[in-house]
Design an enzyme around this catalytic site. Structure first.
Site, PDB file in Angstrom:
ATOM      1  N   ARG A   1       0.830  -1.205   0.000  1.00 35.90           N
ATOM      2  CA  ARG A   1       0.000   0.000   0.000  1.00 35.90           C
ATOM      3  C   ARG A   1       0.867   1.258   0.000  1.00 35.90           C
ATOM      4  O   ARG A   1       0.544   2.243  -0.663  1.00 35.90           O
ATOM      5  CB  ARG A   1      -0.957  -0.015   1.200  1.00 35.90           C
ATOM      6  CG  ARG A   1      -2.033   1.053   1.102  1.00 35.90           C
ATOM      7  CD  ARG A   1      -3.111   0.859   2.130  1.00 35.90           C
ATOM      8  NE  ARG A   1      -2.607   0.992   3.483  1.00 35.90           N
ATOM      9  CZ  ARG A   1      -3.316   0.683   4.579  1.00 35.90           C
ATOM     10  NH1 ARG A   1      -4.543   0.206   4.472  1.00 35.90           N
ATOM     11  NH2 ARG A   1      -2.789   0.844   5.772  1.00 35.90           N
TER      12      ARG A   1
ATOM     13  N   GLU B   1     -16.544   6.264   3.866  1.00 35.19           N
ATOM     14  CA  GLU B   1     -15.697   5.859   4.985  1.00 35.19           C
ATOM     15  C   GLU B   1     -16.282   6.327   6.307  1.00 35.19           C
ATOM     16  O   GLU B   1     -17.174   7.183   6.352  1.00 35.19           O
ATOM     17  CB  GLU B   1     -14.298   6.465   4.837  1.00 35.19           C
ATOM     18  CG  GLU B   1     -13.533   5.901   3.663  1.00 35.19           C
ATOM     19  CD  GLU B   1     -12.091   5.570   4.009  1.00 35.19           C
ATOM     20  OE1 GLU B   1     -11.842   4.864   5.010  1.00 35.19           O
ATOM     21  OE2 GLU B   1     -11.215   6.017   3.267  1.00 35.19           O
TER      22      GLU B   1
ATOM     23  N   LYS C   1      -2.735   6.535   1.234  1.00 29.92           N
ATOM     24  CA  LYS C   1      -2.600   7.024   2.610  1.00 29.92           C
ATOM     25  C   LYS C   1      -1.605   8.179   2.629  1.00 29.92           C
ATOM     26  O   LYS C   1      -0.470   8.030   3.081  1.00 29.92           O
ATOM     27  CB  LYS C   1      -2.147   5.859   3.503  1.00 29.92           C
ATOM     28  CG  LYS C   1      -2.732   5.880   4.906  1.00 29.92           C
ATOM     29  CD  LYS C   1      -2.520   4.546   5.610  1.00 29.92           C
ATOM     30  CE  LYS C   1      -2.905   4.613   7.068  1.00 29.92           C
ATOM     31  NZ  LYS C   1      -4.352   4.477   7.309  1.00 29.92           N
TER      32      LYS C   1
HETATM   33  C1  PLP Z   1      -5.467   3.698   7.555  1.00 28.01           C
HETATM   34  C2  PLP Z   1      -6.863   3.969   7.156  1.00 28.01           C
HETATM   35  C3  PLP Z   1      -7.870   2.994   7.209  1.00 28.01           C
HETATM   36  C4  PLP Z   1      -7.657   1.645   7.820  1.00 28.01           C
HETATM   37  O1  PLP Z   1      -6.719   0.866   7.157  1.00 28.01           O
HETATM   38  P1  PLP Z   1      -6.124  -0.407   7.889  1.00 28.01           P
HETATM   39  O2  PLP Z   1      -5.131  -0.934   6.903  1.00 28.01           O
HETATM   40  O3  PLP Z   1      -7.231  -1.338   8.131  1.00 28.01           O
HETATM   41  O4  PLP Z   1      -5.500   0.077   9.146  1.00 28.01           O
HETATM   42  C5  PLP Z   1      -9.118   3.309   6.701  1.00 28.01           C
HETATM   43  N1  PLP Z   1      -9.402   4.531   6.211  1.00 28.01           N
HETATM   44  C6  PLP Z   1      -8.474   5.501   6.185  1.00 28.01           C
HETATM   45  C7  PLP Z   1      -8.841   6.826   5.632  1.00 28.01           C
HETATM   46  C8  PLP Z   1      -7.187   5.248   6.668  1.00 28.01           C
HETATM   47  O5  PLP Z   1      -6.268   6.215   6.659  1.00 28.01           O
END
Ligand code: PLP
Length: 338
Positions: A80, A218, A182
């Site tokens: 990722r 989300e 991210k």
């Molecule tokens: C990090 C994050 C998540 C969760 O991701 P995981 O890999 O399950 O920790 C979900 N939504 C957003 C916006 C994030 O930054």
């Protein structure tokens, strides 16, 4: 860590033995070192400070009953981060380098990983930032990749419990923007809606899809899932959702451990009646059961505002069992550090 109240660790920065830092210069990464201080010296012209050229990750290392330590799906975080780097023109951190860095930090802080039985863990925060003297809007000449660590507590100190959410009228990302990676900029954009929701007494806000504002995207910085009346695990499909590794894992657990059907598809905010349970998922809390969602004048209660639905509970117990090594993980999900 002696005299530590493992039950009340919370989620905050604590002193640890070491963090990792590596520099990208002249087109290549150095080998990286462990350092004690969590400070870095960079040019105030760095692109990470002015133009948001930054990406991060979050994952955890857990103490098993037998005392060994295990890290959950770090190859997924490595992949990722590569996607994030690609999207905002940063050099990729090779998967082997990412894994080596995470392992070195876990090993250096082994004695600080909370004992089994408290739901606590060592949170790891990989990050990459554009650095160097630069003025115009362009990718940075140099980069830093680091991995920070801090022991953190269980999100639900007094057991899993549902919380309520409110739909925000703001967007955290654009339909073809950076919501699926991210990167730092998305989070500055989310601070206001988060704070507003908390001021009103909600746990966090729900974001709708930024194009039509009719579908759930989300839940704060976590993904959404629901259980339909005929026991299908559903989770939204959108170009602006960050692909949660917890969600990916729950899709697998729902199907292969609980025998549920799964669907990745639109979840309309006007059609929540199709769901009998709902939750948010992410590394920080694993699963947060959703009691109620408030949207304009409507208040939608799922299973209950005070009790956790049975399927959400099973998903949570299975996921935590895998995290802490009590339930056998699918092949490749965990890395054990002796
Ligand atoms: C990090 C994050 C998540 C969760 O991701 P995981 O890999 O399950 O920790 C979900 N939504 C957003 C916006 C994030 O930054």
């Amino acid at each position: 860590m002696t005299d530590i109240d493992y039950k009340n660790l919370g989620f905050k920065v604590r002193d640890v033995n070491a963090n990792y830092i590596s520099y990208f210069k002249d087109g290549k990464w150095d080998d990286g070192v462990l350092q004690k201080e969590d400070t870095i010296t960079i040019s105030a012209y760095s692109t990470c400070l002015h133009y948001g050229q930054e990406a991060f990750e979050g994952l955890k290392a857990y103490r098993r009953k037998d005392g060994k330590i295990q890290i959950f799906r770090m190859d997924e975080n490595a992949k990722r981060l590569e996607t994030s780097c690609e999207r905002i023109l940063m050099p990729k951190v090779p998967t082997e380098k990412f894994i080596d860095a995470v392992k070195r930090v876990v090993e250096a802080n082994k004695d600080l990983i909370p004992p089994y039985g408290y739901g606590a863990s060592l949170y790891l925060r990989p990050y990459i930032i554009g650095v160097g003297r630069n003025l115009g809007v362009r990718p940075a000449p140099e980069y830093i990749f680091g991995v920070l660590a801090s022991p953190v507590g269980s999100y639900f100190r007094s057991g899993l419990a549902p919380v309520n959410f409110i739909v925000t009228d703001k967007d955290r990302a654009a339909p073809n923007g950076t919501g699926r990676v991210k990167v730092g900029g998305n989070y500055a954009a989310s601070l206001m809606s988060h704070e507003h929701a908390q001021e009103l007494g909600y746990a966090d806000c729900i974001y709708l899809d930024p194009l039509t504002h009719t579908k759930i995207d989300e839940v704060g910085a976590a993904n959404f899932f629901g259980i339909t009346k005929d026991n299908v695990f559903v989770t939204p499909n959108s170009t602006s959702i960050l692909p949660s590794i917890t969600k990916k894992s729950l899709l697998y657990i729902a199907e292969h451990y609980l025998g549920l059907k799964t669907e990745v598809r639109d979840v309309y905010i006007d059609n929540l009646d199709e769901l009998k349970e709902a939750g948010a998922c992410g590394t920080a809390a694993a699963i947060t059961p959703i009691g109620r969602i408030d949207y304009n004048d409507s208040k939608h209660v799922f299973y209950s505002e005070t009790e956790v639905g049975p399927i959400t509970r099973k998903l949570y117990d299975t996921l935590l069992g895998i995290y802490f090594g009590d339930i056998e993980a699918p092949e490749g999900w965990i890395t054990i550090i002796e």
